[in-house]
Design a protein around this motif. Structure first.
Motif, short mmCIF file in Angstrom:
data_model
loop_
_atom_site.label_atom_id
_atom_site.label_comp_id
_atom_site.label_asym_id
_atom_site.label_seq_id
_atom_site.Cartn_x
_atom_site.Cartn_y
_atom_site.Cartn_z
N VAL A 155 0.73 -1.08 -0.12
CA VAL A 155 0.19 0.09 0.01
C VAL A 155 0.78 1.26 0.14
CG1 VAL A 155 -1.67 1.42 1.51
CG2 VAL A 155 -1.83 -0.94 1.14
N GLY A 156 1.84 1.30 0.87
CA GLY A 156 2.94 2.19 0.76
C GLY A 156 3.42 2.57 -0.45
N MET A 157 3.89 1.53 -1.12
CA MET A 157 4.47 1.72 -2.42
C MET A 157 3.52 2.66 -3.63
SD MET A 157 7.24 -1.25 -2.99
CE MET A 157 7.87 -0.28 -4.16
N ILE A 158 2.33 1.89 -3.58
CA ILE A 158 1.27 2.44 -4.28
C ILE A 158 1.10 3.95 -4.02
CG2 ILE A 158 -1.16 2.10 -4.91
CD1 ILE A 158 -0.62 -1.09 -4.54
N LEU A 159 0.87 4.24 -2.80
CA LEU A 159 0.64 5.52 -2.26
C LEU A 159 1.67 6.34 -2.88
CD1 LEU A 159 -0.65 5.68 1.20
CD2 LEU A 159 -1.54 6.75 -0.65
N PHE A 160 3.01 5.93 -2.64
CA PHE A 160 4.15 6.83 -3.19
C PHE A 160 4.28 7.10 -4.62
CE2 PHE A 160 8.34 8.17 -4.21
CZ PHE A 160 8.67 8.88 -3.26
N PHE A 161 3.89 6.06 -5.25
CA PHE A 161 3.67 6.01 -6.97
C PHE A 161 2.50 6.63 -7.27
CE2 PHE A 161 7.35 2.99 -6.86
CZ PHE A 161 8.27 3.86 -7.32
N ASN A 162 1.43 6.86 -6.55
CA ASN A 162 0.18 7.41 -6.95
C ASN A 162 -0.78 6.50 -7.94
OD1 ASN A 162 -1.85 9.35 -6.97
ND2 ASN A 162 -0.82 10.65 -8.41
N HIS A 163 -0.45 5.38 -7.84
CA HIS A 163 -1.23 4.67 -8.92
C HIS A 163 -1.81 3.25 -8.48
CE1 HIS A 163 -0.30 6.55 -12.74
NE2 HIS A 163 0.71 6.90 -12.42
#
Lengths: 204, 147
Positions: A155-163
């Motif tokens: 979830v954190g990585m997705i949040l960072f990449f906005n996708h």
């Protein structure tokens, strides 16, 4: 009033194979001369096989060429100093197997990287002692912390990449898109220095 | 003897304070370089709360320090553990994503192989790889090879 032609070079254009480049293609042109259309259609450069897939035309050398054709006319160059010409190549469709291979490579690579990271920072022990503090019991495998942790990681990585796949949270560019843009700009800067065609012809 | 004891105590306080100062500033610098807080602010459009976020990071660091040195225990329901784990995961996930970012791996990879269009799928490869690797480690790997 003095006759003058203003030229603003485009930053980057894309052309077909063996294209004959005219002034109109590479720049926005305006001026108070009656034969402006004729100026716009002046031939600047012939794309050949030697150009491979990218060339650069320098503003100064463009002026040089124009002066030869219209010695009496005043030219004013505004905006970018060079134009990058990209020659369209046959649409190279990336092989599905290569993509699959890269996908696996990235997937396994990040799995190993995160495992090594966990060892490096002794996360197992930290989770164990945290679990002892919060519950008062010794646990060998504090999965109540660790499974949500693993999901949160994604979830954190997705949040960072906005996708999430095709969907995005808001209209702002993601850091990755900004990074791609910056990289492209660096490439263009490099090309401007190393692929200047009119300059090359002069030196030959 | 009393004098020596006092001197030692002061030396310890001095050393402890000094090392804390350096580790603390290093921690903040690390967070700043990776830009996780700006990213969260950008996502949530809440620049006005920035000072609370800073306070939160400082409070969190001090709380973590307390937790590392304490030997006492409290008893909370399992759901708190799960929530705690989830938050840690999101934070580390953002750290990991930011590190990939800093290293500039992606643009080069995409450009070289001409696969800008499949970018998202490859991103997902990394995300899924991290989740699977992590789950595998905690559930299976630690049992067999770590005892």
């Amino acid at each position: 009033m003095e006759e003058k032609v203003y030229i603003q070079l485009k930053k980057k254009i894309t052309v077909e194979h063996n294209h004959l480049i005219k002034l109109d293609h590479i720049a926005f042109v305006t001026g108070n001369v009656p034969y402006l259309e004729q100026v716009k259609n002046i031939k600047i450069y012939q794309i050949t096989e030697q150009d491979k897939n990218v060339s650069v035309i320098d503003g100064f050398h463009l002026l040089d060429t124009l002066m030869v054709s219209y010695p009496k006319l005043a030219f004013d160059l505004i905006g970018p100093n060079q134009v990058i010409i990209e020659v369209k190549k046959q649409e190279r469709k990336a092989n599905i197997f290569i993509i699959l291979f890269i996908w696996l490579l990235l997937c396994v690579g990040s799995a190993m990287a995160i495992m090594n990271f966990h060892y490096d920072v002794s996360m197992q022990e930290v989770h164990q002692s945290l679990s002892l503090y919060l519950t008062g019991r010794e646990t060998e495998k504090p999965l109540w912390i660790q499974i949500p942790y693993s999901i949160g990681l994604g979830v954190g990585m997705i949040l960072f990449f906005n996708h999430i796949f095709k969907k995005r949270f808001n209209e702002e560019p993601s850091p990755l898109e900004v990074e791609m843009f910056n990289y492209q700009q660096d490439l263009d800067q490099y090309l401007i220095h190393h692929e200047n065609v009119l300059l090359k012809n002069k030196n030959d | 003897m009393i004098k020596g004891h006092i001197f030692h105590t002061f030396a310890e306080i001095f050393i402890g304070f000094g090392s804390g100062l350096i580790v603390g500033s290093g921690f903040v610098a690390f967070l700043a370089v990776l830009g996780i807080i700006p990213r969260l602010v950008q996502l949530s459009k809440s620049v006005q709360s920035l000072k609370y976020y800073q306070a939160s990071v400082i409070f969190g660091a001090v709380l973590g320090t307390y937790l590392s040195f304490t030997s006492g225990t409290i008893e909370v329901p399992m759901i708190i553990l799960a929530f705690w784990g989830l938050l840690q995961g999101i934070f580390v996930g953002m750290l990991a994503a930011a590190l990939t970012e800093v290293l500039n791996v992606f643009p080069i990879l995409m450009k070289r192989l001409g696969i800008d269009k499949e970018l998202l799928w490859l991103l997902m490869a990394i995300v899924i790889g991290k989740i699977l690797g992590s789950l595998f480690q905690w559930i299976i790997f630690v049992d067999k090879f770590n005892s």
